[in-house]
Structures are given as structure tokens and as C-alpha cells.
Design a protein around this motif. Structure first.
Motif, short mmCIF file in Angstrom:
data_model
loop_
_atom_site.label_atom_id
_atom_site.label_comp_id
_atom_site.label_asym_id
_atom_site.label_seq_id
_atom_site.Cartn_x
_atom_site.Cartn_y
_atom_site.Cartn_z
N MET A 160 0.82 -1.22 0.00
CA MET A 160 0.00 0.00 0.00
C MET A 160 0.85 1.27 0.00
SD MET A 160 -2.96 -0.94 -0.57
CE MET A 160 -3.59 0.73 -0.55
N PHE A 161 1.96 1.26 0.75
CA PHE A 161 2.84 2.45 0.68
C PHE A 161 3.38 2.61 -0.74
CE2 PHE A 161 3.26 2.63 5.41
CZ PHE A 161 3.06 4.00 5.56
N LEU A 162 3.76 1.49 -1.37
CA LEU A 162 4.29 1.57 -2.73
C LEU A 162 3.22 2.09 -3.69
CD1 LEU A 162 6.63 1.10 -4.69
CD2 LEU A 162 5.82 -1.26 -5.00
N ALA A 163 1.99 1.60 -3.54
CA ALA A 163 0.91 2.05 -4.44
C ALA A 163 0.74 3.57 -4.34
CB ALA A 163 -0.39 1.33 -4.09
N HIS A 164 0.78 4.11 -3.12
CA HIS A 164 0.64 5.56 -2.95
C HIS A 164 1.84 6.32 -3.52
CE1 HIS A 164 -3.11 6.03 -0.70
NE2 HIS A 164 -2.82 4.90 -0.08
N LEU A 165 3.05 5.77 -3.30
CA LEU A 165 4.25 6.43 -3.84
C LEU A 165 4.19 6.51 -5.36
CD1 LEU A 165 7.05 4.83 -1.63
CD2 LEU A 165 6.83 7.28 -2.10
N MET A 186 -2.77 1.16 8.42
CA MET A 186 -3.49 0.51 7.33
C MET A 186 -4.81 1.22 7.03
SD MET A 186 -1.32 -1.65 6.35
CE MET A 186 -2.25 -2.05 4.89
N ARG A 187 -5.49 1.64 8.08
CA ARG A 187 -6.77 2.36 7.87
C ARG A 187 -6.53 3.64 7.07
NH1 ARG A 187 -10.00 4.63 12.94
NH2 ARG A 187 -10.85 6.40 11.82
N ASP A 188 -5.46 4.38 7.42
CA ASP A 188 -5.15 5.61 6.69
C ASP A 188 -4.80 5.31 5.24
OD1 ASP A 188 -5.57 6.98 9.06
OD2 ASP A 188 -3.44 7.03 9.60
N LEU A 189 -4.01 4.25 5.02
CA LEU A 189 -3.61 3.88 3.65
C LEU A 189 -4.83 3.48 2.81
CD1 LEU A 189 -0.45 1.73 4.53
CD2 LEU A 189 -0.41 3.75 3.06
N ALA A 217 -6.57 5.39 -0.30
CA ALA A 217 -6.63 4.64 -1.56
C ALA A 217 -8.03 4.74 -2.15
CB ALA A 217 -6.25 3.18 -1.33
N GLU A 218 -9.03 4.62 -1.29
CA GLU A 218 -10.42 4.74 -1.76
C GLU A 218 -10.69 6.14 -2.29
OE1 GLU A 218 -13.58 3.57 0.98
OE2 GLU A 218 -12.76 1.53 0.95
N ALA A 219 -10.25 7.14 -1.54
CA ALA A 219 -10.49 8.53 -1.94
C ALA A 219 -9.80 8.84 -3.27
CB ALA A 219 -9.99 9.47 -0.85
N ASN A 220 -8.67 8.20 -3.52
CA ASN A 220 -7.91 8.50 -4.74
C ASN A 220 -8.10 7.47 -5.84
OD1 ASN A 220 -6.67 10.84 -3.64
ND2 ASN A 220 -5.27 9.51 -2.49
#
Ligand code: APR
Ligand code: PHB
Length: 393
Positions: free
Chosen positions: A15-20, A106-109, A113-116
Motif C-alpha cells: 500500500m505504501f508503494l501504491a501511494h508512492l 493501514m486504515r489511513d492507507l 486509496a479509496e479517496a484517490n
């Protein structure tokens, strides 16, 4: 279906990688075997290094962390009930750690992810990887009875220790290194105020204990136990009694007892697999390495891996240079092995080993006593605990 980077696993690494990658305009799809509730519900450690906190800020994920995270400038060691504090901030020029549970991360990630609209495939079964040694890899899986195939440029295995990615590296290339410890950690969560405002790592003749927390009203405690022990044999009363014995009377007097709402035994293992890249496959996080929880490096290491990998992909797509990609495995492993060393060492000096004799015990006590009296030794512990710098590529 086509994307640039296929990410296997929606744990912290994936999930961190997906956001990066999203931040850098690189397309990615995350393929996860379980559902969000399962991944978010797993209780893991909760101490974030500055590297992890900084990344959450850079990704715009730190709103709740700033509000709810507990910043710790020190940590405590206890030897047979005698406490001493390591002033990490003073010893490292101001570095701190932040207590914020992995479940919250994880909740923040996932919320972001949903918002974006970050694409995540949940409940993917029979995930298989093909063509990793060519230039057109694919990932296939089944979801809702349908067979799906995703073509991509690169695959990143963020699927944890039990995932499938690591085994895609041929046996004659993959080298693994391992230590299994002859004990486990029995951990509980309880809605009671923590014994101290900082953590206490306790070495006691009867075994290790750790006083940690999730918030001012939620405590996380661990005691070392046998690997084959049964959680059902540990009533709350038995747990609290043993914990208090090991923490010693001074800390025990500050322990508030209460009903536990989570109780589980976890094994301890050190594990590294090399290399962390083969062809178009990259490994990150627990897929490539495991540390024992002493020092709480697991999630932080996953974060430093994917930070390096994010930089490498940004270079590949943005600057058309493969230097970062080619250097990833060596760069990541250099930091991984230092965290492995620290986690192994911190475990070794704080736990009771079944084979320990009087000599071993006295050496352990002498080492902790040395740390108590030596600023140099305390600084070594502190700089590893707050997290070593990420060296340049
Ligand atoms: N296909 C798809 N997903 C998979 C597969 C598979 N074959 N196998 C495992 N997964 C998923 C798991 O369900 C899990 O959600 O990959 C994810 C791996 O997550 P973690 O085990 O948390 O690994 P990682 O992201 O590297 O986390 C590193 O966080 O959870 C802690 O103990 C972990 O401290 C470590 C850190
Ligand atoms: C935790 O709070 O779960 C925790 C804290 C520190 C560790 C390990 C786990 O070293």
C-alpha cells in the motif's frame, strides 16, 4: 488489462508503494488475496521510525497520525526490575519514534486509496506470475469465479513471508538465511492506561517482558513464552501476574489490570532472502525478510524498501535511467541486514534462552549493565532504535 507496476499484496509494503507510485504518476494495480477487513484487522507492532512518519507526511496521510500518534523521545530497559532510560532524542540529535498502531496506518492507507481511486483487487485467488525473466510479465488470478490476467512492466512481490513471489526466483539464484528463536511472544491488548508514558523492555530471570501501548487508554503488553504454549492456558490473571513479576515491583505498581480483548502467541524469526530482484520481479517487506519484533523494525523496513523502489521506478519512467532499478537489491539489503543485526542483538540481550547457563546469563547482565553506564553504548542502541538513515543509491 494492462498497468505499469503490478503489486502483489496490500499490506504496508504494497500500500505504501501504491501511494508512492500514484504520487509520481506511475500506474499500478494491487492484487490482494484477502479482503480489507482482514488486512486491517491484523494486530502488529506500533512504533514508527522517523522515516515512516516522514513518508506519511509526504503522501498526505499524516492527519490522524499528527493528532493521535504519541511521540517518544526515550525508551526504557529493565534488568531484573531495575529501570534505566535511554534518552534517544538527546543521543541522536533530536530523533524520535512515534507510537501509532499498524492497524491505524493501514486504515489511513486504505481510506486514502479509496479517496484517490487506487485500483485494488480484493479476494484474488491462485495468483500466478509469468514471464518475469522476459520484458512482458503477467499476473493472473481468479476473482468472483472469473480468470483475470494483467500485463505489466514490473511485478513487485509485497505478499509477505507466506506469499508466492519469492518462490518465483529460481532455486539456484535464491539464497536464504534464517534463525528461528526457541520462544514466542504472548501479546495482549487491554483498554487500560499504560504503565509508563514510554516503552519498557524488560530482561528478567523468568524471561522477557515488554510494556507498550496504543494510546493513553489502551495498553499493549507482551511476555516471552514457549513456542508450543497454548493461549487458552493463559488466563488474564495469569498473564498480569507473570507480567508484573518480570517488570519488577517499581513498574508493577503502575500497571493497571483489566480484561484483554486480544491475546495471541507469535513466533520469533530472523530471515533474509537474496537477491531482492530477479528479472522484472522485485521483493519488498516481509516477502524478502523477517525480523523478530524486539525493536519493532518490521513495518519500518517494509517502508524503507518501497521508498527505495519508488525512487527507482520514478527514475526509470521519468529520467529513463535504470540505475535505481539495478541498484535496488544491494541498496535495500544493506539497510535490511543492519536492521536484522539490531533486532537479533536486541532479542539476544533481553530474552531468556533455554540453553543459557550461568555464564551466558552473567554476560547478558554485564552487557545491559554496560549499556546503563556508557553513553557510547546508549547512543549505539538509540541510533538503531530510531532508525538508521537511508543511504543514497
Ligand atoms: N496473492 C496476493 N496477496 C497475497 C498472497 C498471494 N499469493 N499471499 C499473501 N498475500 C497478501 C497477504 O494477505 C497480506 O495482506 O500480502 C500481504 C502481505 O502483507 P504483510 O504480511 O503485512 O507484509 P508486508 O506488507 O511486507 O508488511 C511488512 O508489516 O504486517 C507487518 O509483520 C509485517 O512487520 C511486517 C510489515
Ligand atoms: C507494540 O507496541 O506492539 C510493540 C512495540 C515495540 C516492539 C514490538 C511491539 O519492539
Amino acid at each position: 488489462m494492462r498497468t505499469q507496476v503490478a503489486i502483489i499484496g496490500a499490506g504496508p509494503a504494497g500500500m505504501f508503494l501504491a501511494h508512492l507510485l500514484r504520487r509520481d504518476g506511475i500506474d499500478a494495480v494491487v492484487i490482494e488475496r484477502r479482503d480489507r477487513a482482514y488486512v486491517e484487522g491484523r494486530v502488529r507492532a506500533g512504533v514508527l521510525e522517523q522515516v515512516t512518519v516522514d513518508l506519511m507526511h509526504r503522501l498526505g496521510l499524516a492527519k490522524r497520525l499528527v493528532r493521535e500518534g504519541l511521540v517518544h523521545g526515550g525508551t526504557n530497559l529493565s534488568l531484573d526490575g531495575r529501570l534505566f532510560r535511554i534518552d534517544m532524542a538527546a543521543l541522536t540529535g533530536g530523533s524520535t519514534v512515534t507510537v501509532y498502531g499498524q492497524q491505524e496506518v493501514m486504515r489511513d492507507l486504505f481510506d486514502a486509496a479509496e479517496a484517490n481511486d487506487l485500483p485494488i483487487v480484493w479476494n484474488a485467488v491462485n495468483v500466478t506470475l509469468d514471464g518475469l525473466d522476459g520484458d512482458q510479465p503477467t499476473v493472473s488470478w481468479q476473482a468472483d469465479e472469473a480468470h483475470q490476467t494483467l500485463a505489466c512492466d514490473f511485478v513487485v512481490g509485497c505478499d509477505g513471508y507466506h506469499g508466492i513471489s519469492r518462490s518465483a526466483i529460481p532455486a539456484d539464484v535464491l539464497k536464504t538465511f534464517e534463525r528461528v528463536y526457541p520462544f514466542g511472544w504472548l501479546g495482549i491488548l487491554a483498554d487500560v492506561p499504560p504503565a509508563d508514558h514510554e516503552l519498557i523492555y524488560a530482561n528478567h530471570e523468568r524471561g522477557f517482558a515488554l510494556a507498550s501501548m496504543r494510546s493513553a487508554t489502551r495498553s499493549r503488553y507482551y511476555i516471552q513464552c514457549g513456542v508450543d504454549e497454548n493461549v487458552a492456558d493463559w488466563s488474564d490473571d495469569r498473564f498480569w501476574d507473570e507480567l508484573c513479576l518480570r517488570l519488577g515491583p517499581e513498574t508493577a505498581a503502575k500497571v493497571t489490570r483489566g480484561p484483554s480483548f486480544e491475546k495471541a502467541i507469535a513466533p520469533l524469526r530472523s530471515f533474509v532472502s537474496e537477491p531482492m530482484r530477479w528479472g522484472r520481479l522485485f521483493l519488498a517487506g516481509d516477502a524478502a525478510h523477517i525480523v523478530p519484533p524486539t525493536g519493532a523494525k518490521g513495518m519500518n523496513l517494509a517502508v524503507s524498501d518501497v521508498t527505495m523502489l519508488g525512487e527507482a521506478f520514478a527514475e526509470h519512467y521519468g529520467e529513463r535511467s535504470d540505475a535505481g532499478i539495478d541498484g535496488y537489491s544491494a541498496r535495500a539489503l544493506a539497510r535490511v541486514w543492519k536492521a536484522e543485526r539490531f533486532s537479533w542483538w536486541f532479542t539476544s540481550v533481553t530474552h531468556r534462552f533455554p540453553t543459557m547457563d550461568g555464564f551466558d546469563r552473567r554476560i547478558q547482565m554485564a552487557e545491559l549493565d554496560y549499556i546503563r553506564g556508557s553513553e557510547a553504548a546508549q547512543r549505539t542502541l538509540a541510533e538503531n532504535y530510531v532508525g538508521l538513515p537511508m543511504t543514497a543509491a
